[in-house]
Design a protein around this motif. Structure first.
Motif, PDB file in Angstrom:
ATOM      1  N   PHE A 246       0.853  -1.187   0.000  1.00 34.64           N
ATOM      2  CA  PHE A 246       0.000   0.000   0.000  1.00 34.64           C
ATOM      3  C   PHE A 246       0.895   1.246   0.000  1.00 34.64           C
ATOM      4  CE2 PHE A 246      -2.279  -3.173   2.844  1.00 34.64           C
ATOM      5  CZ  PHE A 246      -2.934  -3.779   1.778  1.00 34.64           C
ATOM      6  N   ASP A 247       1.202   1.727  -1.217  1.00 38.52           N
ATOM      7  CA  ASP A 247       2.207   2.790  -1.339  1.00 38.52           C
ATOM      8  C   ASP A 247       1.714   4.010  -2.120  1.00 38.52           C
ATOM      9  OD1 ASP A 247       2.003   1.653  -3.817  1.00 38.52           O
ATOM     10  OD2 ASP A 247       4.067   0.906  -3.905  1.00 38.52           O
ATOM     11  N   ASP A 248       0.400   4.129  -2.335  1.00 40.04           N
ATOM     12  CA  ASP A 248      -0.171   5.266  -3.056  1.00 40.04           C
ATOM     13  C   ASP A 248       0.279   5.352  -4.505  1.00 40.04           C
ATOM     14  OD1 ASP A 248      -1.683   6.163  -0.907  1.00 40.04           O
ATOM     15  OD2 ASP A 248      -0.077   7.439  -0.130  1.00 40.04           O
ATOM     16  N   VAL A 249       0.798   4.270  -5.038  1.00 39.52           N
ATOM     17  CA  VAL A 249       1.235   4.230  -6.433  1.00 39.52           C
ATOM     18  C   VAL A 249       0.323   3.277  -7.194  1.00 39.52           C
ATOM     19  CG1 VAL A 249       3.108   3.570  -7.993  1.00 39.52           C
ATOM     20  CG2 VAL A 249       3.629   4.731  -5.834  1.00 39.52           C
ATOM     21  N   GLU A 250      -0.070   3.650  -8.419  1.00 43.06           N
ATOM     22  CA  GLU A 250      -0.876   2.742  -9.227  1.00 43.06           C
ATOM     23  C   GLU A 250      -0.008   1.605  -9.734  1.00 43.06           C
ATOM     24  OE1 GLU A 250      -3.821   2.582 -13.136  1.00 43.06           O
ATOM     25  OE2 GLU A 250      -3.174   4.526 -12.341  1.00 43.06           O
ATOM     26  N   HIS A 251      -0.366   0.383  -9.372  1.00 42.15           N
ATOM     27  CA  HIS A 251       0.417  -0.787  -9.755  1.00 42.15           C
ATOM     28  C   HIS A 251      -0.031  -1.307 -11.123  1.00 42.15           C
ATOM     29  CE1 HIS A 251       1.416  -1.881  -5.289  1.00 42.15           C
ATOM     30  NE2 HIS A 251       1.580  -0.597  -5.547  1.00 42.15           N
ATOM     31  N   PRO A 252       0.843  -1.998 -11.838  1.00 39.40           N
ATOM     32  CA  PRO A 252       0.446  -2.619 -13.112  1.00 39.40           C
ATOM     33  C   PRO A 252      -0.635  -3.672 -12.867  1.00 39.40           C
ATOM     34  CG  PRO A 252       2.837  -2.563 -12.884  1.00 39.40           C
ATOM     35  CD  PRO A 252       2.279  -2.189 -11.552  1.00 39.40           C
ATOM     36  N   VAL A 253      -1.478  -3.886 -13.891  1.00 43.40           N
ATOM     37  CA  VAL A 253      -2.529  -4.897 -13.745  1.00 43.40           C
ATOM     38  C   VAL A 253      -1.890  -6.276 -13.605  1.00 43.40           C
ATOM     39  CG1 VAL A 253      -4.225  -3.546 -15.033  1.00 43.40           C
ATOM     40  CG2 VAL A 253      -2.775  -5.204 -16.236  1.00 43.40           C
ATOM     41  N   ALA A 254      -2.597  -7.159 -12.941  1.00 45.14           N
ATOM     42  CA  ALA A 254      -2.124  -8.534 -12.765  1.00 45.14           C
ATOM     43  C   ALA A 254      -1.957  -9.188 -14.138  1.00 45.14           C
ATOM     44  CB  ALA A 254      -3.109  -9.315 -11.913  1.00 45.14           C
ATOM     45  N   PRO A 255      -1.009 -10.101 -14.289  1.00 44.98           N
ATOM     46  CA  PRO A 255      -0.711 -10.667 -15.611  1.00 44.98           C
ATOM     47  C   PRO A 255      -1.790 -11.584 -16.163  1.00 44.98           C
ATOM     48  CG  PRO A 255       0.593 -11.746 -13.910  1.00 44.98           C
ATOM     49  CD  PRO A 255      -0.092 -10.581 -13.243  1.00 44.98           C
ATOM     50  N   GLY A 256      -2.617 -12.185 -15.326  1.00 49.35           N
ATOM     51  CA  GLY A 256      -3.629 -13.125 -15.799  1.00 49.35           C
ATOM     52  C   GLY A 256      -5.034 -12.654 -15.529  1.00 49.35           C
ATOM     53  N   ALA A 257      -5.943 -13.617 -15.364  1.00 43.53           N
ATOM     54  CA  ALA A 257      -7.354 -13.297 -15.156  1.00 43.53           C
ATOM     55  C   ALA A 257      -7.603 -12.559 -13.849  1.00 43.53           C
ATOM     56  CB  ALA A 257      -8.180 -14.584 -15.192  1.00 43.53           C
ATOM     57  N   GLN A 258      -6.658 -12.608 -12.938  1.00 42.18           N
ATOM     58  CA  GLN A 258      -6.822 -11.905 -11.667  1.00 42.18           C
ATOM     59  C   GLN A 258      -7.029 -10.407 -11.874  1.00 42.18           C
ATOM     60  OE1 GLN A 258      -7.265 -13.411  -8.884  1.00 42.18           O
ATOM     61  NE2 GLN A 258      -7.279 -11.658  -7.485  1.00 42.18           N
ATOM     62  N   ARG A 259      -6.680  -9.878 -13.039  1.00 43.42           N
ATOM     63  CA  ARG A 259      -6.886  -8.453 -13.328  1.00 43.42           C
ATOM     64  C   ARG A 259      -8.368  -8.079 -13.290  1.00 43.42           C
ATOM     65  NH1 ARG A 259      -4.504  -7.932 -19.259  1.00 43.42           N
ATOM     66  NH2 ARG A 259      -2.862  -9.085 -18.177  1.00 43.42           N
ATOM     67  N   TRP A 260      -9.264  -9.079 -13.361  1.00 41.69           N
ATOM     68  CA  TRP A 260     -10.698  -8.816 -13.261  1.00 41.69           C
ATOM     69  C   TRP A 260     -11.168  -8.728 -11.807  1.00 41.69           C
ATOM     70  CZ3 TRP A 260     -14.544 -11.435 -17.134  1.00 41.69           C
ATOM     71  CH2 TRP A 260     -14.339 -10.893 -18.407  1.00 41.69           C
ATOM     72  N   SER A 261     -10.284  -8.965 -10.875  1.00 45.02           N
ATOM     73  CA  SER A 261     -10.669  -8.896  -9.464  1.00 45.02           C
ATOM     74  C   SER A 261     -10.836  -7.439  -9.039  1.00 45.02           C
ATOM     75  CB  SER A 261      -9.605  -9.569  -8.597  1.00 45.02           C
ATOM     76  OG  SER A 261      -9.916  -9.450  -7.231  1.00 45.02           O
ATOM     77  N   THR A 262     -11.950  -7.142  -8.383  1.00 45.41           N
ATOM     78  CA  THR A 262     -12.224  -5.785  -7.914  1.00 45.41           C
ATOM     79  C   THR A 262     -11.816  -5.604  -6.461  1.00 45.41           C
ATOM     80  OG1 THR A 262     -14.070  -5.602  -9.459  1.00 45.41           O
ATOM     81  CG2 THR A 262     -14.035  -4.047  -7.618  1.00 45.41           C
ATOM     82  N   THR A 263     -12.076  -6.620  -5.659  1.00 47.66           N
ATOM     83  CA  THR A 263     -11.707  -6.604  -4.245  1.00 47.66           C
ATOM     84  C   THR A 263     -11.747  -8.042  -3.739  1.00 47.66           C
ATOM     85  OG1 THR A 263     -12.157  -5.547  -2.099  1.00 47.66           O
ATOM     86  CG2 THR A 263     -14.065  -6.294  -3.361  1.00 47.66           C
ATOM     87  N   ASN A 264     -11.337  -8.255  -2.515  1.00 52.50           N
ATOM     88  CA  ASN A 264     -11.417  -9.590  -1.946  1.00 52.50           C
ATOM     89  C   ASN A 264     -12.875 -10.028  -1.813  1.00 52.50           C
ATOM     90  OD1 ASN A 264      -8.663 -10.169  -1.578  1.00 52.50           O
ATOM     91  ND2 ASN A 264      -8.606  -8.974   0.317  1.00 52.50           N
ATOM     92  N   LEU A 265     -13.145 -11.246  -2.221  1.00 53.06           N
ATOM     93  CA  LEU A 265     -14.478 -11.813  -2.070  1.00 53.06           C
ATOM     94  C   LEU A 265     -14.582 -12.544  -0.741  1.00 53.06           C
ATOM     95  CD1 LEU A 265     -15.038 -13.176  -5.683  1.00 53.06           C
ATOM     96  CD2 LEU A 265     -15.755 -10.987  -4.725  1.00 53.06           C
TER      97      LEU A 265
END
Length: 377
Positions: A246-265
């Motif tokens: 948690f560093d206030d920096v926008e991180h690159p999207v996850a390399p796989g399908a996890q990029r569709w994750s919005t938050t922890n379910l």
């Protein structure tokens, strides 16, 4: 009536369930197994006595469910993400397409219409109605005839919610070619119909119907082509690399399908989904499908013998577990009342009645339907 293979449900599978004998509404909701109920209770009880290890321990259900879903979809966990329902996945797909035209069949369940309409209103891809053939079905020929240069994707249901017609996914893939996305709402077939899911670029399914995992469960499986072309517009803090930093920096999207994750379910619903999927795996989709086919054939014979008019495909290869019918001159509400009298649970539409059996459905359910329909004479 077709001779039964067994008076009970599928051995090794049916013993896990205890829905009422006349329950025939799995296309709307599949009562979960005792295993799913127990997994849910265990997870909640664990959370009620939380300590320093509780959250981490419960969160292990997420990769377990993701891996099971991936195996059944014919892919791997890197191409699979958990979602709370089918609609969420379709919204991800709709908002992820930056432009072009998407063919969406007329008569689809509304969850496959609203995401595309909402996306179009925001300047994303625009839906165009795909007209079914004269029998009301989406085939490779109907899709091929509707293709134009601006079409970038086709979004269809694997199994039609009204009639049980199963789409030929392999033929649809061949029709649209390698340069367009095939997006599939799989909720009415996943886990009970042995379909070539790998033909699709996006497979989305909730777990509350045929998978019998109850509500707030689901997943999406994405092809490499989908990962390349669909922008993760709805991806959140759990859909990026190093999501725990948690560093206030926008991180690159996850390399796989996890990029569709919005938050922890919820790890509770993840435990339920994992348990449900693993039960399907333990028996095998072909065995489940074969048992459902027997019950479906018996129900069709019963409906016809009682004067019913079948709205579902007659050919076994063209249908899954849904049977829709009407009795000429008889209000569907009257049919439903008769079925309720014999403790049969159907779905009732304005113009038809829908029955849907599972691999735990006993022959006695068919006998109840027969008695109910005979009582209308």
């Amino acid at each position: 009536m077709t001779a039964p293979h067994s008076t009970g449900g599928l051995p090794g599978y049916a013993e896990h369930f205890e829905e009422p004998e006349g329950y025939l509404d799995f296309a709307r909701y599949g009562p979960p197994s005792r295993d799913v109920l127990a997994a849910t209770v265990r997870a909640l009880e664990r959370s009620a006595h939380a300590d320093q290890d509780t959250v981490n321990d419960l969160m292990r259900a997420e990769p377990r469910a993701r891996e099971a879903a991936a195996r059944l979809a014919g892919t791997d966990a890197a191409h699979t993400v958990l979602l709370p329902n089918t609609s969420t996945g379709l919204f991800h797909a709709a908002f992820g397409l930056p432009g072009g035209t998407v063919l969406v069949p007329a008569g689809e369940f509304p969850s496959n219409h609203y995401p595309w309409r909402r996306g179009a209103a925001l300047g994303r891809a625009v839906p165009r109605t795909l007209v079914p053939d004269e029998r009301g079905r989406i085939t490779a020929d109907t899709v091929q005839a509707a293709l134009t240069d601006d079409v970038v994707a086709v979004s269809v249901s694997a199994v039609d919610f009204r009639t049980g017609y199963r789409a030929d996914l392999a033929a649809l893939r061949e029709a649209i070619g390698p340069d367009r996305l095939l997006i599939v709402d799989a909720i009415q077939g996943f886990g009970v119909a042995d379909l070539p899911w790998q033909a699709a670029d996006v497979v989305v399914s909730g777990g509350q119907k045929w998978l019998r995992a109850s509500w707030a469960t689901g997943f999406a499986a994405l092809s490499d082509r989908a990962l390349e072309r669909l922008e993760p517009v709805l991806g959140g803090w759990t859909g990026v690399t190093d999501s725990g930093v948690f560093d206030d920096v926008e991180h690159p999207v996850a390399p796989g399908a996890q990029r569709w994750s919005t938050t922890n379910l919820s790890p509770v619903t993840a435990a339920a989904l994992a348990t449900a999927l693993e039960l399907v795996e333990s028996v095998g989709v072909p065995a489940i499908e074969a048992h459902i086919a027997v019950r479906t054939a018996q129900l069709i014979d019963t409906v016809r013998s009682c004067g019913g008019e079948l709205l579902s495909p007659a050919a076994p290869a063209e249908r899954a577990g849904i049977i829709s019918f009407r009795i000429p001159g008889t209000d569907p509400r009257r049919i439903a009342k008769a079925l309720h009298t014999y403790e049969v649970v159907p779905s009732v539409r304005a113009d038809s009645v829908r029955l849907s059996a599972h691999a735990s459905t006993r022959l006695a359910a068919v006998e109840r339907v027969q008695a109910a329909l005979m009582s209308l004479r």
